[in-house]
Enzyme design. Structure first.
Site, short mmCIF file in Angstrom:
data_model
loop_
_atom_site.label_atom_id
_atom_site.label_comp_id
_atom_site.label_asym_id
_atom_site.label_seq_id
_atom_site.Cartn_x
_atom_site.Cartn_y
_atom_site.Cartn_z
CB CYS A 60 -0.88 0.00 1.24
SG CYS A 60 -1.79 1.52 1.43
CB CYS A 63 -1.85 2.05 5.54
SG CYS A 63 -3.08 1.95 4.26
CG HIS A 67 0.03 -3.74 4.16
ND1 HIS A 67 -0.98 -4.67 4.04
CD2 HIS A 67 -0.46 -2.59 3.62
CE1 HIS A 67 -2.01 -4.12 3.42
NE2 HIS A 67 -1.73 -2.85 3.18
NE ARG A 471 -7.53 3.98 4.21
CZ ARG A 471 -6.40 4.57 4.60
NH1 ARG A 471 -5.56 3.92 5.36
NH2 ARG A 471 -6.12 5.80 4.23
CB SER A 494 -10.04 -0.95 1.04
OG SER A 494 -9.80 0.25 1.76
CB CYS A 538 -7.20 2.61 1.47
SG CYS A 538 -5.43 2.80 1.49
#
Lengths: 559, 159
Positions: A60, A63, A67, A471, A494, A538
């Protein structure tokens, strides 16, 4: 009937497309489509599991740390590795600061201009603006001088013909309701917010060695050496710097962001009625306080049909039912077949068609928990903590609802999601400092351990790394065979929220939240943006190219 | 004078990661004085705005969409690529460097001198390596950028 397609092909990174059918000023059907093939997971196959997090944090573009955390936890879960307390605390601070940074940027730079009319701010009286701002907060920046300066800056931009910079905003739209003074206050904070997101970024860099892309994780802990007297390690000087940065950011969150959110929510109270959508929720417990991921500051929960009282509390990251019942269906996604697979058995075999309303229309799979769609994100985490009896969350949620004049059940909504994010930022700003104190206290007791060095053994191992990210619930699923990665799947927040229909035709959270949404002007679907932005979408996961945007420019080829 | 060399891109999509590979190349082959910062900005837009605002001059290295052949490198001055507007955004991924610079302009913090070196990619396939064509462009572009920094009064040494 009008069909709206929102597909901001900026070619910079735009890859979420929303289609909505509008009848009589109301959305009656909707589709959420991720327009970009990722397949990033395939890059991890056959690599050493201990390196997975380094690649995973590039999944990503926004973010990165989440991860990294999820990935390292997946290996630790697979190999049953304990994580020392110091490492847990350091990771907790990084997670909390990342959340604070993310929420500030989401509110001011991604969603605020859906509610705040920049043009109207030009008409505001700076003195009255200061009175308004001072009535809701003691923030020293809320002075008449400051607001006057911001307004002057905006005006000079307009005079030089450069308001064009905001040209695509929906200024003067009938759904814009804030008085000029509230607009000016918000625009001023929109500009100063950048100074505070940077402080969070700096705090993460102190702990993580680098930001973006932290460098300090290892399977079994962190690579952050701790020695209060040694300059090269995490020492008293760095702790003091962290404390200052995090206290300043907390002040901004609690005295600017949070009161702004409360003020905007109070004026747009009708938006607690829209955007309900899927009210099944999932949050995993977060902020571990032991070495085995069984004790957490914030509980998780599975909530069905919006019934918080009947929540099933999830207390740890080894919850077998949760692990077994997450599956992904590809009936409406551009992958082969229409099957449902568990992430450990997950496949990523693309099969592209055109956008088909009743067929396949997205690159996003449809994750389901016990066969049902689920909404993840700040409301889920707050509801879980509320149901789990976390006193801090209960107090904050109840007080916020009272100030705005709504009930907890009104938070199943567009404005509820924005409000929940501000409450979560408030909470995370506190947790950042709390875990720093705990770290200092623990080191003070003589515990200097920050990692349990781990060799990857031979044989087959499966693990899942859960993380409650800004998120929502993130999970990385790893299968290790003979010291190499055999399969890797990420089920990101997401994916849950932008999920398409499943094999039973049930809509995903974005889609369901739009049904019933008002749209005053089909050619200016501001209200659709409000609801979709409230999830903090996202999607793109980071394809990134600069496009000189069709301007007449002379290309000067230099190589 | 504070100089920032900002490499943008995603390392997992082959040529898309060119800017980041470029930073790694510079780190390996050159020694820079303390007032030059080499920065792997990844694909973060607004969350790295402070890095840009802190510099007096910025050299951006990224892939571009432009007419030409893969591997062609174009040079732009600030006014060439600044967006005239902030387009509607669905996701923070869409807040790119151009928008960030526009915001910095309103804040009066945008560096005066920004130079973009943009390269046309061959492929965006998943993969952590550059295509041979773009990998071959690293040394030449490094020399160009280093020469510009030297011309601005900051000497750079080869390792």
């Amino acid at each position: 009937m009008a069909r709206i397609t929102l597909d901001p092909i900026t070619r910079i990174e735009g890859h979420l497309r929303i289609d909505a059918e509008v009848n009589g000023g109301v959305v009656t059907n909707a589709w959420s489509s991720a327009q970009m093939w990722r397949g990033i997971e395939t890059i991890l196959k056959d690599r050493p599991p201990q390196d997975a997090w380094i690649y995973a944090q590039r999944f990503c573009g926004v973010c990165t740390t989440v991860h990294a955390i999820s990935s390292i936890r997946s290996v630790e879960h697979a190999l049953k590795v304990d994580v020392p307390l110091n490492a847990q605390y350091i990771r907790n601070i990084i997670m909390a600061q990342h959340s604070v940074q993310d929420h500030i940027v989401h509110f001011y730079h991604l969603s605020a201009l859906d509610w705040v009319d920049v043009v109207s701010a030009l008409k505001a009286d700076p003195k009255k603006t200061a009175q308004l701002a001072q009535s809701i907060s003691n923030w020293p920046g809320n002075s008449e001088t400051e607001f006057k300066a911001v307004q002057q800056k905006l005006k000079s931009f307009v005079e030089t013909g450069r308001l064009g910079i905001f040209a695509s905003g929906y200024w003067g739209h009938p759904a814009m309701k804030l008085p000029p003074e509230a607009n000016l206050m918000a625009v001023a904070h929109y500009l100063s917010a950048l100074d505070y997101q940077r402080k969070a970024a700096q705090a993460i860099a102190i702990l993580g060695g680098k930001n973006p892309h932290i460098q300090n994780l290892c399977v079994g802990g962190v690579a952050t050496a701790i020695n209060m007297e040694n300059l090269a390690t995490l020492n008293m000087e760095k702790i003091a710097a962290l404390k200052t940065l995090m206290a300043e950011t907390r002040e901004f969150v609690q005295q600017v962001y949070y009161p702004d959110m409360v003020a905007i929510a109070s004026i747009y109270k009708d938006w607690f009625k829209y955007g309900r959508g899927v009210v099944n929720y999932l949050a995993v417990p977060e902020m571990p306080e032991d070495t085995k991921n069984t004790k957490f500051a914030l509980p998780g929960a599975i909530i069905s049909g919006g019934d918080i009282k009947k929540a099933r509390i999830v207390t740890n990251h080894q919850d077998l039912d949760l692990i077994a019942n997450i599956k992904e269906n590809v009936s409406h996604a551009w992958y082969e077949g229409n099957g449902t697979l568990h992430p450990w058995d997950g496949e990523t075999k693309p099969s592209y068609t055109e956008f088909q309303d009743n067929g396949k229309y997205t690159w996003c799979k449809a994750p389901r928990l016990d066969g049902k769609p689920v909404q993840v994100g700040p409301p889920a985490q707050l509801f879980a903590a509320y149901a789990g009896g976390n006193e801090k969350v209960r107090k904050l949620v109840d007080a916020s609802c009272a100030k705005i004049g709504v009930g907890v059940n009104d938070l199943h909504s567009t404005m509820g999601r924005l409000g929940a994010r501000a409450i979560r930022a408030h909470l995370m700003a506190d947790y950042s400092l709390e875990f720093l104190d705990k770290l200092v206290e623990n080191v003070g007791k003589g515990d200097k351990v920050y990692a349990n060095p781990t060799e990857i053994p031979k044989g087959e191992y499966k693990g899942v790394g859960f993380h409650e990210a800004p998120r929502g619930t993130l999970s990385h699923w790893i299968v290790i065979e003979n010291r190499k990665i055999k399969n890797y799947q990420a089920v990101v927040p997401s994916t849950w929220n932008a999920s398409p229909r499943d094999d039973k035709g049930v809509l995903g959270p974005y889609e369901a939240s739009l049904v019933g949404n008002p749209v005053a002007q089909a050619d200016k679907p501001l209200e659709v943006l409000r609801t979709i932005h409230s999830f903090d979408p996202c999607i793109a996961c980071a394809v990134h190219t600069i496009d000189p945007e069709g301007k007449e420019i002379t290309n000067v080829k230099v190589m | 004078m504070k100089t920032l060399i900002f490499g943008a891109g995603n390392l997992l999509f082959s040529d898309e990661g060119f800017g980041v590979h470029f930073i790694q190349y510079l780190q390996k082959h050159y020694t820079f004085p303390a007032d030059v910062t080499l920065y792997d900005g990844g694909t973060l837009g607004i969350m790295v705005s402070h890095m840009l605002e802190d510099a007096d001059q910025v050299f951006l290295v990224d892939t571009i969409e432009a007419k030409g052949e893969p591997g062609d490198v174009y040079r732009y001055e600030k006014d060439d690529f600044m967006l005239g507007k902030l387009p509607i955004k669905m996701s923070p991924h869409q807040i790119g460097i151009q928008e960030v610079l526009a915001l910095s302009e309103i804040r009066d913090r945008c560096p005066k001198k920004i130079t973009l070196f943009g390269i046309i990619p061959t492929t965006y396939d998943t993969g952590a390596e550059l295509s041979p064509l773009l990998a071959g462009k690293l040394p030449g572009l490094a020399e160009l950028v280093v020469a510009e920094i030297a011309a601005s009064g900051t000497p750079v040494e080869k390792r």
